[in-house]
Design a protein around this motif. Structure first.
Motif, short mmCIF file in Angstrom:
data_model
loop_
_atom_site.label_atom_id
_atom_site.label_comp_id
_atom_site.label_asym_id
_atom_site.label_seq_id
_atom_site.Cartn_x
_atom_site.Cartn_y
_atom_site.Cartn_z
N UNK A 242 0.76 -1.47 0.54
CA UNK A 242 -0.30 0.26 0.07
C UNK A 242 0.58 1.23 -0.30
N UNK A 243 1.67 1.55 -0.09
CA UNK A 243 3.03 2.53 -0.22
C UNK A 243 2.12 3.45 -0.90
N UNK A 244 1.60 3.47 -2.24
CA UNK A 244 1.27 4.71 -2.84
C UNK A 244 0.89 5.60 -2.06
N UNK A 245 -0.08 4.99 -0.60
CA UNK A 245 -1.15 5.52 0.32
C UNK A 245 0.31 6.68 0.74
N UNK A 246 1.38 6.17 1.36
CA UNK A 246 2.58 7.93 1.33
C UNK A 246 2.85 8.49 1.19
N UNK A 247 1.98 8.50 -0.77
CA UNK A 247 2.53 9.40 -1.20
C UNK A 247 1.21 10.30 -1.91
N UNK A 248 0.50 10.09 -0.37
CA UNK A 248 -0.73 11.45 -1.41
C UNK A 248 0.03 12.98 -0.74
N UNK A 249 -0.77 13.94 -1.50
CA UNK A 249 -0.26 15.28 -1.83
C UNK A 249 0.77 15.19 -2.03
N UNK A 250 2.10 14.44 -2.79
CA UNK A 250 3.28 14.51 -3.30
C UNK A 250 3.34 14.15 -5.22
N UNK A 251 1.78 14.26 -5.65
CA UNK A 251 2.17 15.14 -7.12
C UNK A 251 2.28 15.58 -7.61
N UNK A 252 2.80 16.16 -8.33
CA UNK A 252 2.99 17.77 -8.69
C UNK A 252 2.01 17.53 -9.97
N UNK A 253 1.22 19.36 -9.68
CA UNK A 253 0.35 19.17 -10.55
C UNK A 253 0.08 20.53 -9.98
N UNK A 254 -1.08 21.49 -10.83
CA UNK A 254 -0.52 22.96 -11.39
C UNK A 254 -1.08 23.50 -9.83
N UNK A 255 -2.04 22.26 -8.63
CA UNK A 255 -2.29 23.46 -8.18
C UNK A 255 -1.28 23.25 -6.79
N UNK A 256 -0.22 22.24 -6.68
CA UNK A 256 1.25 22.49 -5.84
C UNK A 256 2.33 23.40 -7.16
N UNK A 257 2.23 23.56 -8.32
CA UNK A 257 2.76 24.54 -8.54
C UNK A 257 2.33 26.08 -8.56
#
Length: 319
Positions: A242-257
Motif C-alpha cells: 500500500x505504498x502509494x498511500x504514503x505519497x498522497x499529496x506529493x503529486x506535482x500538479x497545477x495546484x502544487x505549482x
C-alpha cells in the motif's frame, strides 16, 4: 586517470567546471543539429564501454551519443554479456577490460562501493551511470539545465518532491557543492533521503541550505524550480503493498505549482515519468516544463564527464 563514481569525489570548482562545460557543449550540439559544426572530437581514438545491468532509455543513449559525438569508439554490454554472469570476479573483469578500454560507464543493481572495487582493480576510468544509492551524472544534467536557464545558481531555490531515491541523493550532494543554491527535499515519511546520506553533505560541501521535510505544508515558496522523479524507481516493487498511500499529496500538479511557485518557476523531471502518478500531463507538457531539455542535457553532461575523466587538460577547468 579520474573517475566519477560519486559526487563526493568532486570539489566545488570541479562540479562547476563540469556544468560550465556541459552548457558550452549544449550550444555546440544545438549548432550541429541546426546544420553547423558540432563539438570538437576531443575523445578521438578513445574506447569506451557502456555496461548496463538495468534498463535505460535516456542514460544509455546519452552516453553513446556523447562518446561518439566526441569521436570515441563505443562497445555496449547488456546484463548477461560479460563473464561476470558466469562467475568471473569483478577484479578479474576490471583487469581485463583495462587492457582494451579507456573508460567504463556502469549502471548496476549494486552500490557505489561496488564501482570503487571496479575502479581499484582496473586500469580504466569508471563512471557511475546509476547505482542504488546515487546517480551523479543525472545531478550534473540537472544543474546544467538550471544553469542554462537561470545563469548563476546562487540564491536559487529548488524543491525536490517525492521519494529520496538515487536522483534526489545526488541532487542533494550537488546542491551542497554549489554555493548559494538552496534545496528542499520534500519526501513522504518512510521514503526520505537516508540520514547517513545527509551526513555526507557536510563532509562534501556546504549543507546549510539543504533541508528535508515530510509535510508539504511546510514548504515556503516561491521556489525557482520544482523537481520530481518516478516514485517506483526502475520499476522495483516496494515492500509495502500500500505504498502509494504514503505519497498522497506529493503529486506535482497545477495546484502544487501555484502554491509553491511564482510566475517564473520551472518544472524538472529526470524521466521516465508515470503520468498521472508523480506528475500530471498538464505540468509535464506545460510551458514551465524543462524536462525534455533536461533529458537532452543527459548527453551534454555525459560529454563533460567523459572529458573530465579522460583528458589531462579538461576544457571545463577555469583558466
Amino acid at each position: 586517470m579520474r573517475h566519477l563514481i560519486s559526487l563526493t569525489d568532486l570539489g566545488t570548482d570541479e562540479l562547476a567546471g563540469l556544468v560550465r562545460r556541459a552548457v558550452l557543449l549544449a550550444r555546440h550540439s544545438d549548432r550541429a543539429r541546426a546544420g553547423g559544426t558540432g563539438p570538437d572530437r576531443t575523445l578521438d581514438r578513445r574506447r569506451i564501454g557502456i555496461y548496463f545491468r538495468k534498463s535505460s532509455t535516456r542514460t544509455r543513449t546519452a552516453f553513446w551519443a556523447a562518446a561518439t559525438g566526441l569521436g570515441a569508439d563505443v562497445i555496449a554490454y547488456g546484463p548477461d554479456d560479460l563473464q561476470l554472469s558466469t562467475g568471473e570476479t569483478l577484479q578479474d573483469t576490471a583487469r581485463t577490460l583495462g587492457r582494451y578500454l579507456d573508460a567504463l560507464v556502469v549502471r548496476t543493481n549494486g552500490d557505489v562501493a561496488e564501482l570503487r572495487q571496479l575502479a581499484a582493480a582496473g586500469d580504466l576510468s569508471v563512471v557511475n551511470a546509476l547505482t542504488l544509492d546515487e546517480h551523479p551524472t543525472q545531478a550534473v544534467a540537472d544543474l546544467t539545465t538550471l544553469a542554462e536557464h537561470f545563469g548563476d545558481l546562487s540564491g536559487r531555490h529548488v524543491l525536490c518532491v517525492g521519494e529520496g531515491n538515487s536522483s534526489a541523493r545526488a541532487l542533494a550532494l550537488a546542491a551542497a557543492l554549489t554555493p548559494g543554491l538552496r534545496l528542499t527535499l520534500l519526501c513522504p515519511e518512510g521514503y526520505e533521503v537516508p540520514a547517513d546520506h545527509l551526513e555526507l553533505l557536510a563532509k562534501t560541501g556546504d549543507a546549510r541550505l539543504v533541508t528535508q521535510v515530510t509535510d508539504p505544508g511546510r514548504v515556503a515558496g516561491p521556489v525557482d524550480a520544482v523537481y520530481t522523479s518516478r516514485w517506483q524507481t526502475m520499476g522495483v516493487p516496494k515492500a509495502d503493498p500500500d505504498w502509494l498511500r504514503a505519497f498522497d499529496g506529493f503529486r506535482v500538479d497545477a495546484g502544487l505549482l501555484a502554491r509553491v511557485g511564482g510566475p517564473d518557476t520551472v518544472f524538472l523531471h529526470d524521466l521516465p515519468a508515470v503520468r498521472g502518478q508523480e506528475v500530471t500531463d498538464e505540468v509535464l507538457d506545460g510551458e514551465r516544463s524543462l524536462a525534455w531539455r533536461q533529458a537532452f542535457h543527459k548527453m551534454t553532461a555525459a560529454m563533460a564527464v567523459l572529458e573530465y575523466c579522460l583528458l589531462d587538460d579538461f576544457p571545463g577547468t577555469p583558466s
